[in-house]
Enzyme design. Sequence first.
Site, PDB file in Angstrom:
ATOM      1  N   HIS A 203      70.511  95.520  61.241  1.00  0.00           N
ATOM      2  CA  HIS A 203      69.294  95.943  60.526  1.00  0.00           C
ATOM      3  C   HIS A 203      69.026  97.434  60.616  1.00  0.00           C
ATOM      4  O   HIS A 203      68.117  97.945  59.947  1.00  0.00           O
ATOM      5  CB  HIS A 203      68.061  95.196  61.060  1.00  0.00           C
TER       6      HIS A 203
HETATM    7  C1  UD1 Z   1      61.597  98.333  62.006  1.00  0.00           C
HETATM    8  C2  UD1 Z   1      61.655  99.529  62.942  1.00  0.00           C
HETATM    9  C3  UD1 Z   1      62.925  99.463  63.763  1.00  0.00           C
HETATM   10  C4  UD1 Z   1      63.043  98.131  64.478  1.00  0.00           C
HETATM   11  C5  UD1 Z   1      62.903  96.990  63.480  1.00  0.00           C
HETATM   12  C6  UD1 Z   1      62.864  95.675  64.202  1.00  0.00           C
HETATM   13  C7  UD1 Z   1      60.612 101.586  62.089  1.00  0.00           C
HETATM   14  C8  UD1 Z   1      60.839 102.903  61.468  1.00  0.00           C
HETATM   15  N1  UD1 Z   1      61.680 100.779  62.174  1.00  0.00           N
HETATM   16  O1  UD1 Z   1      62.692  98.443  61.118  1.00  0.00           O
HETATM   17  O2  UD1 Z   1      62.912 100.497  64.741  1.00  0.00           O
HETATM   18  O3  UD1 Z   1      64.284  98.063  65.110  1.00  0.00           O
HETATM   19  O4  UD1 Z   1      61.670  97.137  62.757  1.00  0.00           O
HETATM   20  O5  UD1 Z   1      63.189  94.603  63.377  1.00  0.00           O
HETATM   21  O6  UD1 Z   1      59.505 101.292  62.488  1.00  0.00           O
HETATM   22  N2  UD1 Z   1      60.753  93.459  55.241  1.00  0.00           N
HETATM   23  C9  UD1 Z   1      60.416  92.249  54.724  1.00  0.00           C
HETATM   24  N3  UD1 Z   1      59.573  91.456  55.431  1.00  0.00           N
HETATM   25  C10 UD1 Z   1      59.030  91.814  56.624  1.00  0.00           C
HETATM   26  C11 UD1 Z   1      59.382  93.067  57.135  1.00  0.00           C
HETATM   27  C12 UD1 Z   1      60.242  93.877  56.439  1.00  0.00           C
HETATM   28  O7  UD1 Z   1      60.878  91.859  53.648  1.00  0.00           O
HETATM   29  O8  UD1 Z   1      58.272  91.020  57.210  1.00  0.00           O
HETATM   30  C13 UD1 Z   1      61.726  94.311  54.501  1.00  0.00           C
HETATM   31  C14 UD1 Z   1      61.076  95.208  53.453  1.00  0.00           C
HETATM   32  O9  UD1 Z   1      61.948  95.329  52.387  1.00  0.00           O
HETATM   33  C15 UD1 Z   1      60.995  96.533  54.196  1.00  0.00           C
HETATM   34  C16 UD1 Z   1      62.253  96.513  55.043  1.00  0.00           C
HETATM   35  O10 UD1 Z   1      62.409  95.150  55.412  1.00  0.00           O
HETATM   36  O11 UD1 Z   1      60.976  97.637  53.323  1.00  0.00           O
HETATM   37  C17 UD1 Z   1      62.180  97.384  56.272  1.00  0.00           C
HETATM   38  O12 UD1 Z   1      61.039  97.066  57.070  1.00  0.00           O
HETATM   39  P1  UD1 Z   1      60.406  98.177  58.049  1.00  0.00           P
HETATM   40  O13 UD1 Z   1      59.366  97.550  58.891  1.00  0.00           O
HETATM   41  O14 UD1 Z   1      60.039  99.407  57.291  1.00  0.00           O
HETATM   42  O15 UD1 Z   1      61.614  98.608  58.956  1.00  0.00           O
HETATM   43  P2  UD1 Z   1      62.673  97.717  59.720  1.00  0.00           P
HETATM   44  O16 UD1 Z   1      64.005  97.974  59.127  1.00  0.00           O
HETATM   45  O17 UD1 Z   1      62.204  96.321  59.829  1.00  0.00           O
HETATM   46  N1  UDP Z   2      65.303  88.192  67.147  1.00  0.00           N
HETATM   47  C1  UDP Z   2      64.764  86.969  66.776  1.00  0.00           C
HETATM   48  N2  UDP Z   2      65.248  86.396  65.634  1.00  0.00           N
HETATM   49  C2  UDP Z   2      66.206  86.951  64.860  1.00  0.00           C
HETATM   50  C3  UDP Z   2      66.755  88.184  65.272  1.00  0.00           C
HETATM   51  C4  UDP Z   2      66.270  88.796  66.412  1.00  0.00           C
HETATM   52  O1  UDP Z   2      63.893  86.429  67.448  1.00  0.00           O
HETATM   53  O2  UDP Z   2      66.585  86.368  63.837  1.00  0.00           O
HETATM   54  C5  UDP Z   2      64.786  88.811  68.378  1.00  0.00           C
HETATM   55  C6  UDP Z   2      65.841  89.167  69.398  1.00  0.00           C
HETATM   56  O3  UDP Z   2      66.118  88.057  70.213  1.00  0.00           O
HETATM   57  C7  UDP Z   2      65.172  90.307  70.152  1.00  0.00           C
HETATM   58  C8  UDP Z   2      64.373  90.999  69.089  1.00  0.00           C
HETATM   59  O4  UDP Z   2      64.228  90.067  68.015  1.00  0.00           O
HETATM   60  O5  UDP Z   2      64.297  89.813  71.136  1.00  0.00           O
HETATM   61  C9  UDP Z   2      65.094  92.217  68.607  1.00  0.00           C
HETATM   62  O6  UDP Z   2      64.475  92.719  67.479  1.00  0.00           O
HETATM   63  P1  UDP Z   2      65.230  93.569  66.374  1.00  0.00           P
HETATM   64  O7  UDP Z   2      66.683  93.379  66.492  1.00  0.00           O
HETATM   65  O8  UDP Z   2      64.578  93.236  65.087  1.00  0.00           O
HETATM   66  O9  UDP Z   2      64.774  95.059  66.734  1.00  0.00           O
HETATM   67  P2  UDP Z   2      65.230  96.137  67.816  1.00  0.00           P
HETATM   68  O10 UDP Z   2      65.249  95.503  69.156  1.00  0.00           O
HETATM   69  O11 UDP Z   2      66.555  96.675  67.388  1.00  0.00           O
HETATM   70  O12 UDP Z   2      64.193  97.195  67.683  1.00  0.00           O
END
Ligand code: UD1
Ligand code: UDP
Length: 352
Positions: A203
Amino acid sequence: MKILTVVGARPQFIKAAAVSNIIRKEFDEVLIHTGQHYDENMSKVFFDELNIPKPDYNLGVGSGNHGKQTGTMLIELEEIYLKEKPDMVLVYGDTNSTLAGALAASKLLIPVAHVEAGLRSFDMNMPEEQNRILTDHISKILFPPTKTAVENLNNEGIKDNVHNVGDVMFDAVINFKKLSTEKSNIINILNLEDKEYILTTIHRAENTNDINRLKNIIEALNESDRKIVLPLHPRTKKYVEDYGLKFGDNIKLIEPVGYLDMISLEMHSQKIVTDSGGVQKEAFFMKKPCITMRDETEWVETVENGWNVVVGTDKSKILKSIVDFVPDKPQEDIFGNGKAGEKILNILRQRI
Ligand code: UD1
Ligand code: UDP
């Protein structure tokens, strides 16, 4: 003492699950969900499964460009802080919700406590690196989870109120492993055998925004001779569709799963291939070899200890490590003793 906690993204719900109920034993906590993550399987499932207190506020900020997303949070958070008058604001990790939570507080001279402080990739192109550095420098109490994180803070001149409490995600795994074994049926539902599959997550912005990196990753997974289980982050799903990339038949593509299912998938996997910060650590906690598809990691101790290998997005390196990579050292104690939540409470108590 009134503590106002700001969460917004999936990993922060899991971190809060290890801390909120503990600090509530002695303090008033007001929980704010920014709404950065909002799909049921990216948000609600964690509150339901992990007994996280219901948020007092949900800002419903949703997705958007960094400035708009962070700015909207700032505006809304400031109003709530002015109304609630907290003694302290608690933030986790390195997302836009972390930065907004910390910055809104700092401007109002409300002390900020940062859980998971001091992590560094030394790559300022990462949104997370910008968020972490800015948050650490405006925080009054810092809870780094590892020795390296303490050193990183010290190297930037942050030396006061730095407390290595261990990693709250280690607490979470310890707290919820049994519940996962009792409740999760994901292995049966997906018809998986123990240790027969590789668990993968993707991601990271740098791996999804860049078509070449995402293409390399998916081609490597498609060409692997292993069965791969991939709970697909909504961000990655969007980019895969936009770029017209296709997954091979060896890949079991599933929706994002809840934490109890995720722990079960990790426990039963053969190896873990990921670009997630949290999942790298969980691989370590579960004693699974971890292959990290990034150019660097913040969790350097896992690499030094031989349980994590950083391979970037080079197809041949990913493929080779899926086959060859086997840790050959016993694990060292890197992430504390699973009592980070209690230690945070003790330190906050001393602040009064
Ligand atoms: C965010 C964090 C990242 C973290 C990740 C955990 C920032 C800059 N990034 O990244 O550090 O590792 O969360 O998962 O804060 N979207 C959906 N549904 C949701 C959420 C997101 O469809 O419930 C999609 C949307 O298209 C959105 C994209 O995911 O534009 C990115 O979501 P966003 O929260 O901006 O960043 P993440 O990539 O999730
Ligand atoms: N996780 C989850 N379901 C998923 C993928 C990840 O519960 O389908 C959990 C994972 O076990 C961990 C956390 O989400 O505890 C990690 O989040 P993510 O990878 O989104 O973000 P990051 O840690 O890189 O910021």
